[in-house]
Scaffold this active site. Structure first.
Site, short mmCIF file in Angstrom:
data_model
loop_
_atom_site.label_atom_id
_atom_site.label_comp_id
_atom_site.label_asym_id
_atom_site.label_seq_id
_atom_site.Cartn_x
_atom_site.Cartn_y
_atom_site.Cartn_z
N GLY A 67 0.92 -1.23 0.02
CA GLY A 67 -0.07 -0.01 0.02
C GLY A 67 0.88 1.19 -0.03
N LYS A 70 2.30 1.72 -4.12
CA LYS A 70 1.28 0.77 -4.98
C LYS A 70 1.83 0.58 -6.43
CE LYS A 70 -2.43 2.89 -2.19
NZ LYS A 70 -3.32 1.47 -1.48
N ASN A 115 -7.73 5.07 6.42
CA ASN A 115 -7.71 5.38 4.81
C ASN A 115 -8.82 4.61 4.34
OD1 ASN A 115 -6.62 3.17 2.66
ND2 ASN A 115 -5.75 2.51 4.59
N GLY A 118 -8.66 2.78 -1.39
CA GLY A 118 -9.47 1.87 -2.54
C GLY A 118 -8.63 1.44 -3.66
N PHE A 119 -7.32 1.03 -3.40
CA PHE A 119 -6.43 0.38 -4.44
C PHE A 119 -6.30 1.47 -5.73
CE2 PHE A 119 -8.31 -4.18 -3.37
CZ PHE A 119 -7.70 -3.96 -2.25
N ASN A 181 -4.73 -10.07 -2.00
CA ASN A 181 -5.68 -9.29 -1.19
C ASN A 181 -6.94 -9.63 -1.00
OD1 ASN A 181 -6.45 -7.29 0.47
ND2 ASN A 181 -5.17 -5.60 -0.47
N SER A 184 -9.10 -5.93 2.06
CA SER A 184 -9.05 -4.32 2.17
C SER A 184 -10.58 -3.96 2.45
CB SER A 184 -8.72 -3.78 0.84
OG SER A 184 -9.07 -2.48 0.91
N ASN A 186 -11.91 -1.14 1.78
CA ASN A 186 -12.27 -0.13 0.92
C ASN A 186 -12.62 -0.56 -0.52
OD1 ASN A 186 -11.57 1.60 2.99
ND2 ASN A 186 -9.51 1.30 2.65
N THR A 187 -12.75 -1.62 -0.84
CA THR A 187 -13.40 -2.12 -2.27
C THR A 187 -14.64 -2.93 -1.80
OG1 THR A 187 -11.07 -2.21 -3.31
CG2 THR A 187 -13.00 -3.47 -4.17
N LYS A 222 -3.75 -12.34 2.20
CA LYS A 222 -3.77 -11.43 3.27
C LYS A 222 -5.11 -11.38 3.82
CE LYS A 222 -2.08 -6.54 4.42
NZ LYS A 222 -1.57 -5.50 3.98
N ASN A 251 -4.58 -7.19 7.56
CA ASN A 251 -4.85 -5.80 6.99
C ASN A 251 -5.27 -4.92 8.00
OD1 ASN A 251 -5.70 -3.74 4.77
ND2 ASN A 251 -5.78 -5.77 3.32
C1 LIG Z 1 -2.68 4.37 3.50
C2 LIG Z 1 -2.64 2.91 3.56
C3 LIG Z 1 -2.79 2.00 2.44
C4 LIG Z 1 -2.85 0.81 2.32
N1 LIG Z 1 -2.85 0.09 1.16
C5 LIG Z 1 -3.16 -1.11 1.16
C6 LIG Z 1 -2.96 -2.16 0.11
O1 LIG Z 1 -2.92 -1.63 -1.02
N2 LIG Z 1 -3.01 -3.21 0.21
C7 LIG Z 1 -3.00 -3.96 1.34
O2 LIG Z 1 -2.80 -5.12 1.03
N3 LIG Z 1 -2.77 -3.15 2.36
C8 LIG Z 1 -2.92 -1.91 2.38
N4 LIG Z 1 -2.83 -1.03 3.68
C9 LIG Z 1 -2.63 -2.27 4.72
C10 LIG Z 1 -1.20 -2.11 5.30
O3 LIG Z 1 -0.56 -2.95 4.13
C11 LIG Z 1 -1.15 -2.92 6.81
O4 LIG Z 1 -1.80 -4.26 6.59
C12 LIG Z 1 -1.97 -2.36 7.73
O5 LIG Z 1 -1.82 -1.04 7.62
C13 LIG Z 1 -1.40 -2.73 8.92
O6 LIG Z 1 -0.22 -2.40 9.31
P1 LIG Z 1 0.62 -1.08 9.82
O7 LIG Z 1 -0.24 -0.91 11.32
O8 LIG Z 1 1.91 -1.14 10.10
O9 LIG Z 1 -0.01 0.08 9.26
C14 LIG Z 1 -2.73 0.13 3.58
C15 LIG Z 1 -2.42 0.81 4.73
C16 LIG Z 1 -2.52 2.24 4.78
C17 LIG Z 1 -2.34 3.09 6.10
#
Ligand SMILES: Cc1cc2nc3c(=O)[nH]c(=O)nc-3n(C[C@H](O)[C@H](O)[C@H](O)COP(=O)(O)O)c2cc1C
Length: 376
Positions: A67, A70, A115, A118-119, A181, A184, A186-187, A222, A251
């Protein structure tokens, strides 16, 4: 250094600071001598930190979570900062923009983020080609996360599976491992793909595709921290039955429990996935459950609230082989992966351990209850 920069970055809206930080990494990404200097200053290399899993060698157990990069714009720079692997993406078969802004919020009182991006990404084909072109300069294992395109509905399921397959084919020759994945928030409806009867055909299709290649390609799933214990067991059982290499847990969460940030502020922010410190305790219990269900040979990657040596070690001691960070990196800064690695080495020295496995088992100090029980 970051203590000076952070207030400036945090004075800007989160999306602008992210863009600025990525721009600041451009010279590290493109100029090899600058990258070498950054690597020398930040990355910690010590054979005691190595983790061997899925046929890959991870120079340290601390990786970058999906994330943050990306579109694979800064993988060489991020690796030079000391990450032991980078998970790029999430990419989708179709290029797509973000959900309407605002879609990213800081909760400094909680060391958390919310956040609902949404990919947003340039599309799996485009990003896959970029990863391929830069791969040799990255120097650590590269994971690519694949998700479902927003425009593709979950029903009929064959359509959603084909969408994942398209992304998979676009990245399978450039990734060391691929993360599916399905978690998420957000999708729309994405997380329904974690249900056993839906996960089964999805995993089967991806594994069948992976088997067509000469080189084995590890596939992981995930999962969300919001699953019930039964649902965690069920998705793990499907992953095992399909022959997946492992699980990334977790996630972001849709829960808003136990936050310091005032409720009105949380209300104002609205929907999205919460990440960072408040997620740690839930992620630890999910990782522990996943490890118990998956057995010792699977690769379990622990993510959620890791922001220090202590939290990384806690994650390893409940059963993770590797950890990942995202939000901790935003709050603690670019030195975090190196500082966790150095902290792990200090703990090894203090405990007389000569490898991560020994540190995790508490090998040298069998009277140390916390360490001994964790990996049972
Ligand atoms: C801004 C943002 C965008 C993210 N985008 C994705 C993503 O595209 N795909 C995904 O698998 N996880 C995404 N995540 C989740 C992170 O990979 C992670 O699983 C989650 O934030 C928990 O870890 P952390 O507490 O270290 O942030 C995103 C997290 C954040 C904060």
């Amino acid at each position: 250094m970051y203590s000076v920069l952070r207030p400036l970055l945090f004075a800007l809206d989160p999306t602008t600071s992210h863009k600025l930080a990525m721009r600041a990494l451009a010279s590290v990404e493109y100029v090899a001598p600058i990258r070498a200097a950054v690597r020398a200053a930040y990355a910690v290399r010590d054979p005691r930190l190595e983790v061997r899993k899925m046929g890959l060698v991870f120079p340290t157990p601390v990786g970058l979570a999906a994330g943050l990069d990306k579109n694979a714009e800064r993988p060489r720079a991020l690796a030079a900062l000391g990450f032991g692997h980078v998970e790029l993406g999430t990419v989708t078969a179709e290029a797509q923009g973000p959900n309407p802004p605002p879609n990213l919020f800081r909760l400094p009182a909680d060391r958390a983020l919310v956040n609902r991006l949404g990919f947003p990404n340039e599309g799996a084909a485009h990003v896959g080609a970029r990863v391929g072109a830069r791969r040799s300069g990255i120097g650590v294992p590269v994971g690519v996360s694949i998700g479902k395109s927003r425009s593709v509905p979950l029903e009929p399921l064959e359509g959603a599976i084909e969408d994942y397959l398209k992304s998979f084919r676009a990245v399978m020759d450039v990734a060391d491992f691929v993360v599916v994945n399905v978690s998420s928030p957000n999708t729309k409806d994405l997380r329904a793909l974690q249900a056993a009867d839906v996960a089964r055909p999805l995993f089967a299709a991806l594994v069948a595709e992976a088997k067509k290649r000469e080189r084995a390609l590890p596939l992981l799933v995930k999962i969300a921290p919001d699953l019930s214990d039964e649902a965690i067991d069920a998705v793990c059982d499907e992953a095992k039955a399909a022959g997946l290499a492992g699980v990334v847990a977790t996630n972001t969460t849709i829960s808003r429990e136990g936050l310091e940030t005032p409720a009105v502020e949380i209300e104002r922010i609205g929907a999205g996935g919460l990440s960072g410190k408040p997620l740690l305790s839930r992620s630890l219990s999910v990782v522990k459950r996943v490890r118990a269900r998956m057995g010792s040979s699977a690769c379990v990657i622990g993510v959620g609230g890791v922001d220090s040596t202590e939290s990384a070690l806690a994650m390893l001691r409940v059963g993770a082989d590797l950890v990942q960070v995202y939000t901790g990196f935003i709050y603690e800064g670019p030195a975090l992966p190196g500082s966790i690695a150095r902290g792990l080495l200090r703990r090894m020295e203090a405990e007389g351990a000569t490898s991560i496995a020994e540190l995790v088992r508490g090998h040298a100090h069998p009277t140390n209850g916390a360490a001994v029980t964790a990996r049972a």
